[in-house]
Each structure stands twice: as C-alpha cells, then as structure tokens.
Design a protein around this motif. Sequence first.
Motif, PDB file in Angstrom:
ATOM      1  N   UNK B 104       0.818  -1.129   0.090  1.00  0.00           N
ATOM      2  CA  UNK B 104      -0.163   0.107   0.223  1.00  0.00           C
ATOM      3  C   UNK B 104       0.704   1.185   0.127  1.00  0.00           C
ATOM      4  N   UNK B 105       0.330   2.459  -0.635  1.00  0.00           N
ATOM      5  CA  UNK B 105       1.275   3.454  -0.599  1.00  0.00           C
ATOM      6  C   UNK B 105       1.643   4.311   0.552  1.00  0.00           C
ATOM      7  N   UNK B 146       3.783   1.055  -3.810  1.00  0.00           N
ATOM      8  CA  UNK B 146       5.039   1.181  -2.843  1.00  0.00           C
ATOM      9  C   UNK B 146       5.805  -0.006  -2.944  1.00  0.00           C
ATOM     10  N   UNK B 147       6.885   0.311  -3.648  1.00  0.00           N
ATOM     11  CA  UNK B 147       7.996  -1.123  -4.063  1.00  0.00           C
ATOM     12  C   UNK B 147       8.792  -1.484  -2.700  1.00  0.00           C
ATOM     13  N   UNK B 148       8.607  -2.793  -2.704  1.00  0.00           N
ATOM     14  CA  UNK B 148       9.136  -3.435  -1.625  1.00  0.00           C
ATOM     15  C   UNK B 148      10.330  -4.540  -2.131  1.00  0.00           C
ATOM     16  N   UNK B 149      11.499  -4.780  -1.435  1.00  0.00           N
ATOM     17  CA  UNK B 149      12.002  -6.104  -1.413  1.00  0.00           C
ATOM     18  C   UNK B 149      12.769  -5.903  -0.395  1.00  0.00           C
ATOM     19  N   UNK B 150      13.540  -7.313  -0.157  1.00  0.00           N
ATOM     20  CA  UNK B 150      14.359  -7.175   1.107  1.00  0.00           C
ATOM     21  C   UNK B 150      15.934  -6.511   0.614  1.00  0.00           C
ATOM     22  N   UNK B 151      16.622  -6.256   1.286  1.00  0.00           N
ATOM     23  CA  UNK B 151      17.695  -5.211   1.340  1.00  0.00           C
ATOM     24  C   UNK B 151      18.782  -6.081   0.230  1.00  0.00           C
ATOM     25  N   UNK B 152      18.547  -7.449   0.459  1.00  0.00           N
ATOM     26  CA  UNK B 152      19.775  -8.099  -0.558  1.00  0.00           C
ATOM     27  C   UNK B 152      19.269  -8.152  -1.951  1.00  0.00           C
ATOM     28  N   UNK B 153      17.915  -8.026  -1.900  1.00  0.00           N
ATOM     29  CA  UNK B 153      17.197  -8.017  -3.656  1.00  0.00           C
ATOM     30  C   UNK B 153      17.712  -6.742  -3.911  1.00  0.00           C
ATOM     31  N   UNK B 154      17.171  -5.610  -3.453  1.00  0.00           N
ATOM     32  CA  UNK B 154      17.358  -4.437  -3.836  1.00  0.00           C
ATOM     33  C   UNK B 154      18.619  -4.160  -4.280  1.00  0.00           C
ATOM     34  N   UNK B 155      19.791  -4.793  -3.400  1.00  0.00           N
ATOM     35  CA  UNK B 155      21.305  -4.451  -3.722  1.00  0.00           C
ATOM     36  C   UNK B 155      21.656  -5.104  -5.010  1.00  0.00           C
ATOM     37  N   UNK B 156      21.056  -6.244  -5.123  1.00  0.00           N
ATOM     38  CA  UNK B 156      21.332  -7.274  -6.360  1.00  0.00           C
ATOM     39  C   UNK B 156      20.661  -6.524  -7.647  1.00  0.00           C
ATOM     40  N   UNK B 157      19.454  -5.856  -7.447  1.00  0.00           N
ATOM     41  CA  UNK B 157      18.793  -5.168  -8.568  1.00  0.00           C
ATOM     42  C   UNK B 157      19.667  -3.891  -8.939  1.00  0.00           C
ATOM     43  N   UNK B 158      20.257  -3.416  -8.018  1.00  0.00           N
ATOM     44  CA  UNK B 158      21.010  -2.148  -8.302  1.00  0.00           C
ATOM     45  C   UNK B 158      22.161  -2.411  -8.870  1.00  0.00           C
ATOM     46  N   UNK B 165      13.205   2.585 -14.031  1.00  0.00           N
ATOM     47  CA  UNK B 165      12.763   3.779 -13.929  1.00  0.00           C
ATOM     48  C   UNK B 165      12.730   4.182 -12.324  1.00  0.00           C
ATOM     49  N   UNK B 166      13.110   5.493 -11.864  1.00  0.00           N
ATOM     50  CA  UNK B 166      12.970   5.942 -10.707  1.00  0.00           C
ATOM     51  C   UNK B 166      12.058   7.325 -10.562  1.00  0.00           C
ATOM     52  N   UNK B 181       4.675   7.263  -3.407  1.00  0.00           N
ATOM     53  CA  UNK B 181       4.224   6.017  -2.699  1.00  0.00           C
ATOM     54  C   UNK B 181       5.096   5.698  -1.753  1.00  0.00           C
ATOM     55  N   UNK B 182       6.476   6.062  -1.654  1.00  0.00           N
ATOM     56  CA  UNK B 182       7.186   5.460  -0.459  1.00  0.00           C
ATOM     57  C   UNK B 182       7.981   4.381  -1.011  1.00  0.00           C
ATOM     58  N   UNK B 183       7.989   4.242  -2.345  1.00  0.00           N
ATOM     59  CA  UNK B 183       8.797   2.851  -2.714  1.00  0.00           C
ATOM     60  C   UNK B 183      10.280   2.981  -2.551  1.00  0.00           C
ATOM     61  N   UNK B 184      10.811   2.018  -2.021  1.00  0.00           N
ATOM     62  CA  UNK B 184      12.159   1.826  -1.698  1.00  0.00           C
ATOM     63  C   UNK B 184      13.035   2.207  -2.831  1.00  0.00           C
ATOM     64  N   UNK B 185      13.896   3.210  -2.391  1.00  0.00           N
ATOM     65  CA  UNK B 185      15.105   3.531  -3.440  1.00  0.00           C
ATOM     66  C   UNK B 185      14.399   4.363  -4.785  1.00  0.00           C
ATOM     67  N   UNK B 186      13.004   4.749  -4.185  1.00  0.00           N
ATOM     68  CA  UNK B 186      12.222   5.523  -5.319  1.00  0.00           C
ATOM     69  C   UNK B 186      11.817   4.550  -6.610  1.00  0.00           C
TER      70      UNK B 186
END
Lengths: 81, 234
Positions: B104-105, B146-158, B165-166, B181-186
């Motif tokens: 949710x946003x 509101x995009x969410x993933x665990x920190x390891x997933x976000x780090x791997x995506x980066x 898109x950000x 909407x509060x998305x992680x790392x926008x």
Amino acid sequence: MKTRVFVTLKPSVFDPQGKTIVDALRSMGYGAVRDVRQGKYFELDVDASSADEARSVAAEVADKLLANPVIESYRVEVDGK
Amino acid sequence: MKFAVVEFPGSNCDHDAYYAAKHVLGQQAEFIWHKDTDLRGADVVVLPGGFSYGDYLRTGAIARFSPIMARVREFADAGGPVIGICNGFQVLLEAGLLEGALLSNRRLKFLCQHVHVRVEQSDTPFTCGAAVGQVLKLPIAHGEGNYHADPETVAALEANRQVIFRYCAADGSASDAANPNGSLAAIAGVCNAGRNVVGLMPHPERACESVLGSTDGLVVLESVVSALAATGAA
C-alpha cells in the motif's frame, strides 16, 4: 477439518494500516497499545483424515496463494492447535 | 509487429494500451482473454493496468494463475518482450517474473496524478529509445505502488542495473518529496535478469498524445517497436 491460516506482514515490512490504527487508538486514549500489525485470517474447511494432513494442505495453499513470501509470513492452526 | 494486450477480469487500461499500440503507433494489436492459451503470434505482450479480480487477496495474486500466464512465462523465458503496467506490474511480481512486491502507498491514499520518472537504464526493449537520465512525465493511478524487496534483493537489482525507472523531481533530481508512494530507493520500474521483462507503476500508454497532458510515454512503446525491428522479429 477446520483449519486457520494467519497471514502477517514480515516484521521488516512497514504496515501503514497498522500504523494508522495504532495512531487512532492513541487518540482514543489507549496508550497501552504500543503497536498494531494488521494481517489476514483465513478459515479453510479441508477434506483431510488427520490434523497433520489438513495442516500440510493449508501450508501448501498458503505458500502458493494465501501469502506472498516476499512480504508476508503465515501460521497454520488446526482445531485450535 | 503485433502487440498482445492481455485482458483479465477487472483490467481497465487494456483499451488504452490497445489504442496506443494500434492507433498512435500504427502497429497491429490484439486483445487476448486471460483464459486463452495462445498469444496468437504476438511480438510483444502487454499486461495492462486495472484491478484484476477486484484486487482480492493481493493485487495481481489471482491473475497470475490465469491460463494465459503460462504462455506469457514461456514467451518471456524465450526472450520475448513483456511489459507490465501498474496492475500488470503487480501481476508480474506475483508471478515471480520480476522480483519484489508492491505494498500500500505509504500514506494509504489512492494516487491519481502526473509524476516524473528518470530512465535509469536504456538497454531494455522498452527504454532503448530513451537516454539514461531522461525524465518522463507520466500519470500514476494506484493504491498499491509502494515497491518493496528485502535489502539483498534491492542491492542485487542495483548491482545488475535492473532498476529501470525511478521517481524524481521534474529536473531529474532525487528527493523524498518526489517519491509519491514510499517505494524503496524510489523504484518505479524494474526489469528481470534477462532484461526483456519490464514492469512499472506509471502509465506510458496514457501519455502518448499531447491532449492527454504528456507524450513522454511514447518513447517506451516506440522503443519496443524499434527493438523488434532491429532484431528482424517483425
């Protein structure tokens, strides 16, 4: 067999609905309620011959559909156990 | 070149996507009912926005089990370009074709407004016509973006450059205020490891004519047309 599945957001996931509820409770004077996490509750009527079998079916459907493992975890109860 | 626009019960941006592909871009387009089991020779698959299955249980959670999704998965696994817009993005995440989840946003409001997003990578079929850093003005319309993933997933995506898109300010700068909407790392959109599956919350298909307030979405759809033309696929 009555089987219950409780799905909750993982502790690391922000729950804006729970936050809104706890804020409302605070404004109602319930300062004793320190936190609220909102979840989902499912009652399954499972055709199974044992509690273990019902539990196993419920866990399988929770893994596949009822919960999203990315953000949620779940707990299964059979007949109050 | 043929666009397949998948229709789930509750899709409501299917006609927008069809219109943009057929009447703005002048390509072939066909609606594919979610119970169909054939993409009918499509070159690109669009999972459109809307409220599939009324958003029951979780957004996209039921739609991912629609019969057509097995074909979409095969098409994606074979390298075919797939784009999920808004609810289509939610379906791709639930299906595991993309990583993460949408919550949710952060302020719990349904957001219906224009936002700016920065194109972070141009080596996907849906951004190859854009420049890295290019800012697009696109509409959003969602309650769960509101995009969410665990920190390891976000780090791997980066690390793998899978954030496509950000959310940003109009000048391209990052700020919390520009993150609707509060998305992680926008994060507004990501791709898979193969880079052929892209999902995003904003609606490029609704920003293809100036009368709609922006034509910045055109580059997303034009990109896939030129990407496919370059490979001789159609």
